[in-house]
Scaffold this motif. Structure first.
Motif, PDB file in Angstrom:
ATOM      1  N   HIS A 357       0.811  -1.100   0.030  1.00 23.91           N
ATOM      2  CA  HIS A 357      -0.226   0.175   0.050  1.00 23.91           C
ATOM      3  C   HIS A 357       0.894   1.151   0.079  1.00 23.91           C
ATOM      4  CE1 HIS A 357      -3.780  -1.681   0.870  1.00 23.91           C
ATOM      5  NE2 HIS A 357      -3.370  -2.377   1.809  1.00 23.91           N
ATOM      6  N   TYR A 382      -3.927   5.513   3.755  1.00 21.89           N
ATOM      7  CA  TYR A 382      -4.576   4.625   4.108  1.00 21.89           C
ATOM      8  C   TYR A 382      -5.504   4.903   5.265  1.00 21.89           C
ATOM      9  CZ  TYR A 382      -4.596  -0.391   5.527  1.00 21.89           C
ATOM     10  OH  TYR A 382      -5.107  -1.757   5.510  1.00 21.89           O
ATOM     11  N   TRP A 383      -6.752   4.345   4.864  1.00 24.79           N
ATOM     12  CA  TRP A 383      -7.577   4.365   6.067  1.00 24.79           C
ATOM     13  C   TRP A 383      -8.062   5.737   6.663  1.00 24.79           C
ATOM     14  CZ3 TRP A 383      -6.584  -0.680   9.354  1.00 24.79           C
ATOM     15  CH2 TRP A 383      -7.166  -1.788   8.622  1.00 24.79           C
ATOM     16  N   GLU A 421      -8.995   2.835   0.778  1.00 21.97           N
ATOM     17  CA  GLU A 421     -10.194   2.895   1.731  1.00 21.97           C
ATOM     18  C   GLU A 421     -10.280   4.000   2.377  1.00 21.97           C
ATOM     19  OE1 GLU A 421      -9.835  -1.026   3.820  1.00 21.97           O
ATOM     20  OE2 GLU A 421     -10.728  -2.241   2.046  1.00 21.97           O
ATOM     21  N   TYR A 484     -16.178 -10.399   5.380  1.00 18.91           N
ATOM     22  CA  TYR A 484     -16.359  -9.283   6.334  1.00 18.91           C
ATOM     23  C   TYR A 484     -17.962  -8.936   6.413  1.00 18.91           C
ATOM     24  CZ  TYR A 484     -11.486  -8.001   7.101  1.00 18.91           C
ATOM     25  OH  TYR A 484     -10.312  -8.359   7.116  1.00 18.91           O
ATOM     26  N   GLU A 508      -9.534  -5.088  -4.188  1.00 14.64           N
ATOM     27  CA  GLU A 508      -9.232  -6.093  -3.280  1.00 14.64           C
ATOM     28  C   GLU A 508     -10.532  -6.989  -3.190  1.00 14.64           C
ATOM     29  OE1 GLU A 508      -7.919  -5.001   0.569  1.00 14.64           O
ATOM     30  OE2 GLU A 508      -6.569  -3.417  -0.277  1.00 14.64           O
ATOM     31  N   PHE A 558       0.837 -12.492   5.187  1.00 13.99           N
ATOM     32  CA  PHE A 558       1.709 -11.546   5.372  1.00 13.99           C
ATOM     33  C   PHE A 558       1.587 -11.154   6.941  1.00 13.99           C
ATOM     34  CE2 PHE A 558      -1.041  -7.687   5.786  1.00 13.99           C
ATOM     35  CZ  PHE A 558      -2.079  -8.187   4.892  1.00 13.99           C
ATOM     36  N   ARG A 563      -3.604  -9.064  13.568  1.00 20.01           N
ATOM     37  CA  ARG A 563      -4.244 -10.518  13.351  1.00 20.01           C
ATOM     38  C   ARG A 563      -3.813 -11.456  14.372  1.00 20.01           C
ATOM     39  NH1 ARG A 563      -7.987  -9.456   9.715  1.00 20.01           N
ATOM     40  NH2 ARG A 563      -7.308  -7.334   8.650  1.00 20.01           N
ATOM     41  N   LYS A 575      -5.029 -14.049   4.220  1.00 22.00           N
ATOM     42  CA  LYS A 575      -5.905 -13.986   2.983  1.00 22.00           C
ATOM     43  C   LYS A 575      -5.145 -14.289   1.844  1.00 22.00           C
ATOM     44  CE  LYS A 575      -9.158 -10.730   4.737  1.00 22.00           C
ATOM     45  NZ  LYS A 575      -8.434 -10.225   5.885  1.00 22.00           N
TER      46      LYS A 575
HETATM   47  C1  GCB Z   1      -8.422  -3.887   3.306  1.00 18.56           C
HETATM   48  C2  GCB Z   1      -7.258  -3.329   3.173  1.00 18.56           C
HETATM   49  C3  GCB Z   1      -6.101  -4.135   3.452  1.00 18.56           C
HETATM   50  C4  GCB Z   1      -6.348  -5.203   4.494  1.00 18.56           C
HETATM   51  C5  GCB Z   1      -7.424  -5.993   3.999  1.00 18.56           C
HETATM   52  C6  GCB Z   1      -8.196  -7.269   5.222  1.00 18.56           C
HETATM   53  O1  GCB Z   1      -9.609  -3.619   2.723  1.00 18.56           O
HETATM   54  O2  GCB Z   1      -7.086  -2.399   2.178  1.00 18.56           O
HETATM   55  O3  GCB Z   1      -4.782  -3.561   3.631  1.00 18.56           O
HETATM   56  O4  GCB Z   1      -5.276  -6.028   4.694  1.00 18.56           O
HETATM   57  O5  GCB Z   1      -8.567  -5.086   3.933  1.00 18.56           O
HETATM   58  O6  GCB Z   1      -7.388  -8.213   5.282  1.00 18.56           O
HETATM   59  O7  GCB Z   1      -8.724  -6.914   5.821  1.00 18.56           O
END
Ligand code: GCB
Length: 603
Positions: A357, A382-383, A421, A484, A508, A558, A563, A575
């Motif tokens: 990113h 980002y975000w 996002e 999600y 994505e 990654f 997580r 993912k």
């Molecule tokens: C997203 C993000 C990405 C995250 C992914 C996720 O939308 O852009 O950076 O890693 O979702 O796995 O939630």
């Protein structure tokens, strides 16, 4: 532009320390073609969580900080640090994966490297860093050189006058604390790898050198090559030669008052494409200074809902990639590891990669180009960053500038992305509109986009109606239906409303699977769930008019601090369609099949 090269940190300091941070504005286009000395290798490192080497006990910047690299002069002397006995860290490299104690560490680390240098007449010397995450204070031989903020773009300082004959030492304070006003901000879904994460070079150039050039097809034309060269100083009357031997082009240019010269010549190069990633040797010569590059020529444009490469409709068979090394984890910095990742993308049948990113290292972009992979290049807006903060804006804008400067000769880069996002607000729209304008002003030969989101769902129809859609060439959005929200089953009936006469791109989609975990396709974390989600998602978008490609999330599992699920995630985002150990999951083959059929459809 000049301050942008030194990032915002330097800009802010420039205000109070005019001399040290006087704008120098080199671009150092194609640094690897220059005369360089590598400062890679083992560096001494002192971990400094309280910034004790930077501030005194009153929290004032200490004029005798660790950058002085002091030694005990006699046995009664008190010096409470010692680089010569400190631990060693490899550069390039993040510290997190080199020492278990630094795995979660966020703070300052002092780095020191000794080197020998023989001074040469009529030579300028730059100290170049491919990237340092996140804030770097740079010192040479105990003197301040400069400051740079931003973890993924190159920066450099003219150190000609600070170098000594013989022994020299360079010290960096590297700080990777997350800051709310930073770019990225405190919250992101990847590992905050700290350190000197890319190559460090001493670059020698003539006193007046070619610091920048551009060679490309002008927008919309196939029978002309245009561009410019720019000297490091505004010297008129300098003769610069540009040669593309294979095309029998030799142009001799004479610089103007600004030390610049533009050119245009008739030529009909073979075009670069994923099927034929043709690159031409290009030589820029300024007396004895010769810069060799390999440059490809192509056109990328949109027409209604179609995306055209060299005038031919194309589909972006993509995959998203983090700059994370397979097998060992940590940041990728070499061509070899870039090739590992990109070869997996090729095996999937990709013609496109989304380098998420943040700008990846230059080897990655160049390798993609050689292999015939088109590239989406992005800054870490980002975000939810601080849309109202002018410093945050300048920081983002500097990163955008530096990304575009470094890669402007890479025909593989077809999309500049300014964000991922981001939540709608007037401040955000204004911020992104300004970045979009910056892209447009600088480059009309590539597309502009950003990863947006679904703006609403009603009666099973999802709508993408972001205010930023008018600014972009290609409507890109991330969507995790089936992960999600909802289940993979929902993809079978979901409808889409994307009310623009532009192509759309799914930047994505995806879901987590622990490689080797098997079960029913409704069971989370199994390969079967992820496989089902891929099948249904691809079918769903394939039914929608204007579907111009996708870069599913993501090539490889990654590291991510967010997580935490024991036994499944263990600080990995799962993912990936490939595990961090290189094992393909079932979804890999679904995507591969899909890309096979898309390739056939578009040929
Ligand atoms: C997203 C993000 C990405 C995250 C992914 C996720 O939308 O852009 O950076 O890693 O979702 O796995 O939630």
């Amino acid at each position: 532009n000049s301050t942008a090269n030194f990032g915002v940190g330097a800009f802010l300091l420039a205000a109070c320390e005019m001399v040290r941070y006087a704008p120098e504005s080199p671009v150092l286009q194609n640094v690897y073609a220059r005369h360089t000395f590598s400062l890679n290798g083992s560096w001494r490192a002192i971990v400094d969580p309280f910034d004790n080497g930077f501030y005194d006990y009153r929290l004032k910047e200490n004029p005798n900080g660790f950058f002085k690299n002091q030694k005990m002069r006699d046995k009664s002397d008190l010096v409470e640090y010692n680089f010569d006995t400190a631990q060693q860290l490899m550069v390039p490299g993040d510290w997190n994966t080199q020492n278990d104690k630094l795995f979660f560490y966020e703070g300052s680390v002092w780095y020191k490297k000794d080197f020998m240098y023989n001074k040469k007449a009529d030579t300028r010397v730059y100290l170049y860093f491919g990237a340092v995450n996140y804030l770097a204070n740079v010192y040479l031989n105990g003197e301040k050189v400069g400051v740079h903020e931003g973890g993924f773009t190159p920066f450099y300082f003219d150190v000609t006058d600070k170098l000594r004959e013989g022994d020299n030492f360079v010290v960096l304070r590297v700080n990777n604390e997350r800051k709310p006003e930073g770019v990225p901000t405190v919250n992101s879904d990847w590992w905050n790898y700290g350190g000197i994460t890319r190559d460090v070079l001493l670059v020698e150039t003539p006193e007046v050198s070619v610091d920048d050039y551009l060679v490309q097809l002008p927008k919309g034309k196939y029978n002309e090559i245009t561009g410019y060269v720019k000297l490091s100083k505004p010297v008129p009357g300098v003769k610069i030669q540009i040669r593309i031997p294979e095309l029998k082009i030799t142009q001799t240019l004479t610089t103007d008052e600004q030390g610049k010269a533009a050119f245009a010549c008739k030529a009909k190069p073979q075009l670069w494409s994923p099927e034929n990633p043709k690159l031409y040797a290009v030589e820029v010569r300024n007396g004895s200074e010769v810069l060799e590059d390999k440059i490809g020529f192509r056109q990328i444009e949109t027409k209604g809902k179609s995306l055209l490469l060299n005038g031919k409709q194309t589909f972006l068979r993509g995959i998203s990639i983090h700059e994370e090394a397979p097998y060992r984890q940590g940041r990728v910095y070499s061509k070899e590891e870039s090739l590992l990742l990109l070869n997996w993308a090729k095996e999937l049948g990709c013609n496109f990669v989304r380098l998420a990113h943040y700008p990846h290292n230059e080897h990655m972009v160049r390798a993609a180009e050689e292999m015939g992979l088109m590239v989406w290049s992005e800054i870490p807006v980002y975000w939810t960053i601080h849309w109202d903060n002018p410093d945050t804006y300048h920081n983002a804008s500097a990163q955008l500038n530096d990304m575009m400067e470094r890669d402007k000769n890479r025909c593989s880069v077809i999309i500049w992305s300014v964000a991922n996002e981001t939540p709608h607000s007037d401040a955000r729209d204004n911020f992104l509109a300004r970045l979009a304008k910056q892209v447009r002003n600088k480059d009309n030969t590539r597309l502009l986009s950003m990863a947006m989101e679904v703006t609403g769902t009603k009666n099973n129809i999802s709508q993408v109606k972001d205010y930023m859609s008018e600014y972009v060439d290609i409507i890109s959005f991330n969507n995790y239906l089936g992960w999600y929200g909802g289940t993979p089953e929902d993809c079978k009936t979901r409808q889409w409303d994307i009310p623009y006469d532009k192509p759309f791109f799914i930047s994505e989609f995806g879901g987590g699977a622990l490689q080797g975990l098997h079960g029913d396709k409704t069971e989370r974390w199994t390969e079967e769930y992820q496989e089902e989600l891929y099948k249904n998602t691809l079918d769903m978008y394939n039914r929608v008019d204007g579907f111009a490609g996708t870069s599913p999330w993501i090539l490889m599992d990654f590291r991510s601090t967010r997580r935490q699920l024991n036994g499944i995630q263990d600080f990995f985002n799962r993912k990936g369609v490939i595990s961090e150990r290189g094992v393909r999951k079932k979804a890999f083959y679904v995507l591969q099949d899909f890309y096979r059929s898309k390739k056939a459809e578009y040929e």
